[in-house]
Design a protein around this motif. Sequence first.
Motif, PDB file in Angstrom:
ATOM      1  N   VAL A  55      24.562  -8.377 -18.977  1.00  0.00           N
ATOM      2  CA  VAL A  55      25.217  -7.323 -19.739  1.00  0.00           C
ATOM      3  C   VAL A  55      25.847  -6.271 -18.835  1.00  0.00           C
ATOM      4  CG1 VAL A  55      24.832  -5.477 -21.428  1.00  0.00           C
ATOM      5  CG2 VAL A  55      23.736  -7.688 -21.731  1.00  0.00           C
ATOM      6  N   PHE A  56      25.171  -5.918 -17.751  1.00  0.00           N
ATOM      7  CA  PHE A  56      25.626  -4.833 -16.881  1.00  0.00           C
ATOM      8  C   PHE A  56      26.127  -5.358 -15.532  1.00  0.00           C
ATOM      9  CE2 PHE A  56      22.095  -3.190 -19.532  1.00  0.00           C
ATOM     10  CZ  PHE A  56      22.848  -2.345 -20.333  1.00  0.00           C
ATOM     11  N   TRP A  57      26.826  -6.465 -15.544  1.00  0.00           N
ATOM     12  CA  TRP A  57      27.294  -7.095 -14.323  1.00  0.00           C
ATOM     13  C   TRP A  57      28.271  -6.209 -13.551  1.00  0.00           C
ATOM     14  CZ3 TRP A  57      32.547  -7.964 -14.235  1.00  0.00           C
ATOM     15  CH2 TRP A  57      33.202  -7.947 -15.472  1.00  0.00           C
ATOM     16  N   ARG A  58      28.929  -5.260 -14.230  1.00  0.00           N
ATOM     17  CA  ARG A  58      29.873  -4.380 -13.538  1.00  0.00           C
ATOM     18  C   ARG A  58      29.164  -3.298 -12.720  1.00  0.00           C
ATOM     19  NH1 ARG A  58      33.109  -2.345 -18.313  1.00  0.00           N
ATOM     20  NH2 ARG A  58      31.574  -3.428 -19.517  1.00  0.00           N
ATOM     21  N   SER A  59      27.911  -3.093 -12.950  1.00  0.00           N
ATOM     22  CA  SER A  59      27.154  -2.075 -12.213  1.00  0.00           C
ATOM     23  C   SER A  59      26.741  -2.614 -10.856  1.00  0.00           C
ATOM     24  CB  SER A  59      25.905  -1.688 -13.016  1.00  0.00           C
ATOM     25  OG  SER A  59      25.035  -0.918 -12.238  1.00  0.00           O
ATOM     26  N   GLU A  60      26.748  -1.746  -9.863  1.00  0.00           N
ATOM     27  CA  GLU A  60      26.300  -2.164  -8.531  1.00  0.00           C
ATOM     28  C   GLU A  60      24.805  -2.447  -8.521  1.00  0.00           C
ATOM     29  OE1 GLU A  60      25.306   1.907  -6.180  1.00  0.00           O
ATOM     30  OE2 GLU A  60      27.430   1.458  -6.451  1.00  0.00           O
ATOM     31  N   PHE A  61      24.086  -1.882  -9.481  1.00  0.00           N
ATOM     32  CA  PHE A  61      22.650  -2.116  -9.561  1.00  0.00           C
ATOM     33  C   PHE A  61      22.320  -3.532 -10.043  1.00  0.00           C
ATOM     34  CE2 PHE A  61      22.721   2.576 -10.119  1.00  0.00           C
ATOM     35  CZ  PHE A  61      21.960   2.912  -9.014  1.00  0.00           C
ATOM     36  N   PHE A  62      23.220  -4.132 -10.794  1.00  0.00           N
ATOM     37  CA  PHE A  62      22.977  -5.468 -11.345  1.00  0.00           C
ATOM     38  C   PHE A  62      24.037  -6.466 -10.883  1.00  0.00           C
ATOM     39  CE2 PHE A  62      20.573  -2.746 -14.156  1.00  0.00           C
ATOM     40  CZ  PHE A  62      19.423  -3.470 -14.375  1.00  0.00           C
ATOM     41  N   ALA A  63      24.564  -6.291  -9.677  1.00  0.00           N
ATOM     42  CA  ALA A  63      25.611  -7.171  -9.151  1.00  0.00           C
ATOM     43  C   ALA A  63      25.091  -8.594  -8.923  1.00  0.00           C
ATOM     44  CB  ALA A  63      26.179  -6.595  -7.860  1.00  0.00           C
ATOM     45  N   SER A  64      23.846  -8.721  -8.514  1.00  0.00           N
ATOM     46  CA  SER A  64      23.246 -10.044  -8.318  1.00  0.00           C
ATOM     47  C   SER A  64      21.840 -10.019  -8.918  1.00  0.00           C
ATOM     48  CB  SER A  64      23.175 -10.388  -6.826  1.00  0.00           C
ATOM     49  OG  SER A  64      22.246  -9.540  -6.176  1.00  0.00           O
ATOM     50  N   LEU A  65      21.248 -11.195  -9.026  1.00  0.00           N
ATOM     51  CA  LEU A  65      19.900 -11.265  -9.583  1.00  0.00           C
ATOM     52  C   LEU A  65      18.907 -10.545  -8.670  1.00  0.00           C
ATOM     53  CD1 LEU A  65      18.255 -12.260 -11.947  1.00  0.00           C
ATOM     54  CD2 LEU A  65      17.858 -14.386 -10.714  1.00  0.00           C
ATOM     55  N   LYS A  66      19.122 -10.646  -7.369  1.00  0.00           N
ATOM     56  CA  LYS A  66      18.268  -9.942  -6.417  1.00  0.00           C
ATOM     57  C   LYS A  66      18.362  -8.431  -6.623  1.00  0.00           C
ATOM     58  CE  LYS A  66      19.164  -8.903  -2.079  1.00  0.00           C
ATOM     59  NZ  LYS A  66      19.640  -8.967  -0.748  1.00  0.00           N
ATOM     60  N   ASP A  67      19.583  -7.940  -6.814  1.00  0.00           N
ATOM     61  CA  ASP A  67      19.766  -6.506  -7.068  1.00  0.00           C
ATOM     62  C   ASP A  67      19.135  -6.109  -8.410  1.00  0.00           C
ATOM     63  OD1 ASP A  67      21.146  -6.187  -4.713  1.00  0.00           O
ATOM     64  OD2 ASP A  67      23.128  -6.414  -5.645  1.00  0.00           O
ATOM     65  N   ALA A  68      19.239  -6.980  -9.404  1.00  0.00           N
ATOM     66  CA  ALA A  68      18.659  -6.680 -10.716  1.00  0.00           C
ATOM     67  C   ALA A  68      17.140  -6.563 -10.626  1.00  0.00           C
ATOM     68  CB  ALA A  68      19.050  -7.762 -11.723  1.00  0.00           C
ATOM     69  N   VAL A  69      16.507  -7.466  -9.877  1.00  0.00           N
ATOM     70  CA  VAL A  69      15.050  -7.415  -9.708  1.00  0.00           C
ATOM     71  C   VAL A  69      14.654  -6.135  -8.979  1.00  0.00           C
ATOM     72  CG1 VAL A  69      13.080  -8.519  -8.557  1.00  0.00           C
ATOM     73  CG2 VAL A  69      14.732  -9.916  -9.782  1.00  0.00           C
ATOM     74  N   ALA A  70      15.367  -5.821  -7.905  1.00  0.00           N
ATOM     75  CA  ALA A  70      15.062  -4.609  -7.134  1.00  0.00           C
ATOM     76  C   ALA A  70      15.300  -3.355  -7.973  1.00  0.00           C
ATOM     77  CB  ALA A  70      15.910  -4.570  -5.867  1.00  0.00           C
ATOM     78  N   THR A  71      16.379  -3.348  -8.761  1.00  0.00           N
ATOM     79  CA  THR A  71      16.695  -2.190  -9.600  1.00  0.00           C
ATOM     80  C   THR A  71      15.636  -1.981 -10.668  1.00  0.00           C
ATOM     81  OG1 THR A  71      19.062  -2.476  -9.240  1.00  0.00           O
ATOM     82  CG2 THR A  71      18.397  -1.219 -11.174  1.00  0.00           C
ATOM     83  N   LEU A  72      15.272  -3.047 -11.357  1.00  0.00           N
ATOM     84  CA  LEU A  72      14.271  -2.914 -12.416  1.00  0.00           C
ATOM     85  C   LEU A  72      12.912  -2.531 -11.839  1.00  0.00           C
ATOM     86  CD1 LEU A  72      14.159  -3.078 -15.453  1.00  0.00           C
ATOM     87  CD2 LEU A  72      13.486  -5.446 -15.263  1.00  0.00           C
ATOM     88  N   PHE A  73      12.566  -3.095 -10.701  1.00  0.00           N
ATOM     89  CA  PHE A  73      11.300  -2.742 -10.055  1.00  0.00           C
ATOM     90  C   PHE A  73      11.290  -1.275  -9.638  1.00  0.00           C
ATOM     91  CE2 PHE A  73       8.353  -2.515  -6.440  1.00  0.00           C
ATOM     92  CZ  PHE A  73       7.217  -3.044  -7.028  1.00  0.00           C
ATOM     93  N   SER A  74      12.405  -0.806  -9.066  1.00  0.00           N
ATOM     94  CA  SER A  74      12.465   0.602  -8.656  1.00  0.00           C
ATOM     95  C   SER A  74      12.499   1.526  -9.872  1.00  0.00           C
ATOM     96  CB  SER A  74      13.660   0.856  -7.747  1.00  0.00           C
ATOM     97  OG  SER A  74      14.868   0.655  -8.436  1.00  0.00           O
ATOM     98  N   LEU A  75      13.152   1.107 -10.956  1.00  0.00           N
ATOM     99  CA  LEU A  75      13.170   1.910 -12.181  1.00  0.00           C
ATOM    100  C   LEU A  75      11.752   2.074 -12.732  1.00  0.00           C
ATOM    101  CD1 LEU A  75      14.779   3.242 -14.584  1.00  0.00           C
ATOM    102  CD2 LEU A  75      14.712   0.985 -15.648  1.00  0.00           C
ATOM    103  N   LEU A  76      10.993   1.005 -12.718  1.00  0.00           N
ATOM    104  CA  LEU A  76       9.636   1.051 -13.253  1.00  0.00           C
ATOM    105  C   LEU A  76       8.690   1.845 -12.368  1.00  0.00           C
ATOM    106  CD1 LEU A  76       9.338  -2.604 -14.510  1.00  0.00           C
ATOM    107  CD2 LEU A  76      10.011  -0.567 -15.765  1.00  0.00           C
TER     108      LEU A  76
END
Length: 157
Positions: free
Chosen positions: A41-62
């Motif tokens: 859904v948020f592929w345009r965001s630099e936070f969710f550019a790749s699956l690795k970034d998505a995992v790191a972003t969600l982990f840091s958010l939590l």
Amino acid sequence: MVAKENIYIYETIKKGLPPSIHYLTGVIPVFFGFCIFGKCVFWRSEFFASLKDAVATLFSLLNGDSVYGIFDDLIKINFLLGNIFCYSASILFTVIVFNIFLGIVGEAFVTKKEKKYNQQWIYRILKMEENQKRKKILLEEEKEAERNKTPKELLKY
């Protein structure tokens, strides 16, 4: 020589690790589901550019790292889904998942203490509660008896 506190920590970890791992096997797919949804859904965001970034972003958010930056970036892309995604992930993982982990560890610690004291402390607590209930009932009975006395009986005192 090993301190008693270290033995409690070791025993708590030993008892709490298997249920924690079992619980993690159920939580990890939900976490990756959030990551994949965020990536799609948020592929345009630099936070969710790749699956690795998505995992790191969600982990840091939590874990409370750069919360405002992530919220702000996702809300700019899609206001409604950004809010729903961030709040639901935060509430689900922070409030529910972390508290269940605390419950598992707490239960392991209490069982260790219970085993050490042969459950004597439980019986002491139950006995104290029972005594408090008895005292309360006796006080209520005395008050009721005072209320039901006739004027002649009251004059005897």
